[in-house]
Design an enzyme around this catalytic site. Structure first.
Site, PDB file in Angstrom:
ATOM      1  N   GLU A  19      -7.482 -38.236 -17.945  1.00 35.62           N
ATOM      2  CA  GLU A  19      -7.387 -36.787 -18.024  1.00 35.62           C
ATOM      3  C   GLU A  19      -6.543 -36.203 -16.893  1.00 35.62           C
ATOM      4  O   GLU A  19      -6.526 -36.724 -15.782  1.00 35.62           O
ATOM      5  CB  GLU A  19      -8.789 -36.178 -18.012  1.00 35.62           C
ATOM      6  CG  GLU A  19      -9.542 -36.579 -19.270  1.00 35.62           C
ATOM      7  CD  GLU A  19     -10.935 -35.973 -19.395  1.00 35.62           C
ATOM      8  OE1 GLU A  19     -11.309 -35.638 -20.521  1.00 35.62           O
ATOM      9  OE2 GLU A  19     -11.649 -35.853 -18.388  1.00 35.62           O
ATOM     10  N   CYS A  71      -4.026 -31.475 -11.238  1.00 34.22           N
ATOM     11  CA  CYS A  71      -4.961 -32.488 -10.745  1.00 34.22           C
ATOM     12  C   CYS A  71      -4.730 -33.748 -11.587  1.00 34.22           C
ATOM     13  O   CYS A  71      -4.925 -33.726 -12.806  1.00 34.22           O
ATOM     14  CB  CYS A  71      -6.374 -31.929 -10.929  1.00 34.22           C
ATOM     15  SG  CYS A  71      -7.661 -33.067 -10.486  1.00 34.22           S
ATOM     16  N   CYS A  85     -13.143 -45.735 -12.464  1.00 31.96           N
ATOM     17  CA  CYS A  85     -13.200 -45.846 -11.009  1.00 31.96           C
ATOM     18  C   CYS A  85     -14.269 -46.863 -10.651  1.00 31.96           C
ATOM     19  O   CYS A  85     -15.305 -46.927 -11.310  1.00 31.96           O
ATOM     20  CB  CYS A  85     -13.541 -44.500 -10.380  1.00 31.96           C
ATOM     21  SG  CYS A  85     -13.425 -44.503  -8.571  1.00 31.96           S
ATOM     22  N   CYS A  89     -19.566 -43.577  -7.069  1.00 30.40           N
ATOM     23  CA  CYS A  89     -20.260 -42.480  -6.372  1.00 30.40           C
ATOM     24  C   CYS A  89     -21.347 -41.940  -7.301  1.00 30.40           C
ATOM     25  O   CYS A  89     -21.114 -41.737  -8.499  1.00 30.40           O
ATOM     26  CB  CYS A  89     -19.280 -41.388  -5.969  1.00 30.40           C
ATOM     27  SG  CYS A  89     -18.065 -41.984  -4.774  1.00 30.40           S
ATOM     28  N   CYS A 148     -20.730 -38.727  -9.757  1.00 31.39           N
ATOM     29  CA  CYS A 148     -19.408 -38.531 -10.373  1.00 31.39           C
ATOM     30  C   CYS A 148     -19.359 -39.113 -11.780  1.00 31.39           C
ATOM     31  O   CYS A 148     -19.722 -40.274 -11.998  1.00 31.39           O
ATOM     32  CB  CYS A 148     -18.344 -39.190  -9.499  1.00 31.39           C
ATOM     33  SG  CYS A 148     -16.696 -39.098 -10.207  1.00 31.39           S
ATOM     34  N   CYS A 151     -14.320 -30.508 -11.127  1.00 38.17           N
ATOM     35  CA  CYS A 151     -14.403 -31.708 -10.274  1.00 38.17           C
ATOM     36  C   CYS A 151     -15.508 -32.623 -10.731  1.00 38.17           C
ATOM     37  O   CYS A 151     -16.645 -32.195 -10.892  1.00 38.17           O
ATOM     38  CB  CYS A 151     -14.805 -31.334  -8.854  1.00 38.17           C
ATOM     39  SG  CYS A 151     -13.585 -30.520  -7.955  1.00 38.17           S
TER      40      CYS A 151
END
Ligand code: SAH
Length: 369
Positions: free
Chosen positions: A105, A118, A125, A129, A132, A347
């Site tokens: 994205e 962004c 990933c 975390c 997230c 975010c």
């Protein structure tokens, strides 16, 4: 929320060399290898990164023979757009097909005085975390330089005449865990022959891949944002597991070294506000101790929920009290306004589509080589 499906990709054979994202010296070498003058590299870069053309046919200062040769040997293909969404607040999100059933994205956030893109650096990933959405998906692979820069080219093309004034590596993935492919993109973003953005308008955001923070300081020194999220190792180990490898003291040490190379610019510390987890006034005071009298500013990010998330966003009074504690101690602190949350573009909400993820996550190995 409006939604429309578009396909803007230029078809290109997978075996062809992509000229997108190729560093300037490599482009010069390419032209020399096909018997052309080195200045062809500058011409091509202007067409690709300043006029955003999608086709060699539009490159009118190249001979017809050269255009034909380039079309045979190379590709300017962008990842196909699977979905393009517009938020009520003007934020736009593209879902891009990067092959083998993976999708990433890219988000554009317009503000009165700037337009921020962004971008994603990985499909998924590995840093895991706790809060997230991308981390929850797991990791599939690093994006190539062409795929990373292609996001900027696509958005620049579609947004015209609006301009992208800032680029932030805050989409999916950990940019400093894909250093090799991210660095050429950063160079092209700030190169006057390419996008020509100023260094302080290109931001790398990292959860703390310390060796690569130090390397970046020497290689490029663009703006740095660090996802701190906790003032103690005990809490940060839980929220940002890379902390177990590079704890806070080591991370901050690298940050201050990084800032030494930047004339009067500070590092941004991102701090997600999680209800009852890291948002007490005592946490704020501990954060002050770490950052006071340093080249630092703090960006508080209200937690954005996603379907599987186990956290809640801090209450407004808790965010206010946290912010006030930082300000009273003389720190520069801002609260990020959520943008595009109606299209899950805020975010930490970028999930894309990560399939066949590798089972290995940060908890199991050292990342960042
Ligand atoms: N890997 C990079 C880029 C990640 S995204 C990094 O860690 O910095 C950019 C920011 O969004 C990071 O600070 C990240 O911690 C934060 N973030 C992740 N999930 C979030 C969520 N659900 N709500 C709010 N912010 C989040």
């Amino acid at each position: 929320m409006r939604e429309n499906a578009l396909t803007l990709s230029t078809p290109g054979g997978p075996s062809k060399l992509s000229l997108l994202g190729l560093p300037a010296p490599a482009l010069v070498e390419f032209f020399e290898n096909i018997g052309e003058k080195p200045y062809r590299a500058k011409q091509i870069m202007r067409w690709l990164y300043q006029s955003y053309v999608s086709d060699y046919a539009q490159m009118t200062d190249l001979s017809a023979a050269l255009r034909k040769q380039l079309a045979e040997l190379t590709s300017l293909a962008l990842a196909p757009v699977l979905k393009h969404e517009h938020s009520d607040d003007g934020t736009r999100k593209w879902l891009l097909d990067v092959g083998a059933n993976q999708a990433i994205e890219t988000v554009y956030i317009p503000e009165p005085d700037r337009g921020t893109l962004c971008i994603s650096s990985q499909a998924g990933c590995a840093l895991d975390c706790a809060f997230c959405a991308t981390g929850h998906q797991g990791f599939n692979r690093n994006l190539t330089s062409a795929e990373i820069l292609g996001q900027v080219v696509l958005a620049a093309r579609e947004l015209q005449p609006a301009k992208i004034t800032n680029v932030v590596f805050m989409g999916m993935g950990e940019p400093l865990a894909n250093y090799r492919n991210v660095l050429p993109v950063v160079h092209l973003l700030i190169d006057d022959q390419a996008f020509g953005l100023s260094r302080r308008r290109v931001t790398i955001s990292t959860a703390g891949v310390v060796p690569h923070i130090l390397k970046l300081a020497g290689d490029c020194n663009v703006a740095l944002a660090v996802s701190l999220h906790a003032p103690t190792d005990e809490l940060r180990d839980r929220l940002v597991p890379i902390n177990k490898i590079h704890p806070i003291a080591e991370l901050l040490d690298a940050c201050w070294k990084y800032a030494e190379g930047q004339a009067s610019r500070s590092i941004t510390f991102e701090y997600v506000m999680l209800d009852g987890v890291n948002d007490s006034v005592a946490d704020a005071r501990a954060l002050v101790k770490l950052l006071r009298n340093r080249p630092a500013k703090v960006n508080l990010i209200p937690f954005n929920a996603f379907p599987e998330s186990e956290f809640r966003c801090s209450t407004q009074p808790a965010i206010d009290a946290f912010w006030q504690t930082l300000r009273n101690a003389g720190l520069i602190a801002t609260v990020r306004r959520p943008r595009g949350d109606d299209i899950a573009a805020a975010c930490g909400q970028l999930a894309g589509r990560v399939r066949d993820r590798q089972r290995v996550r940060l908890g199991d190995r050292v990342i960042g080589a």
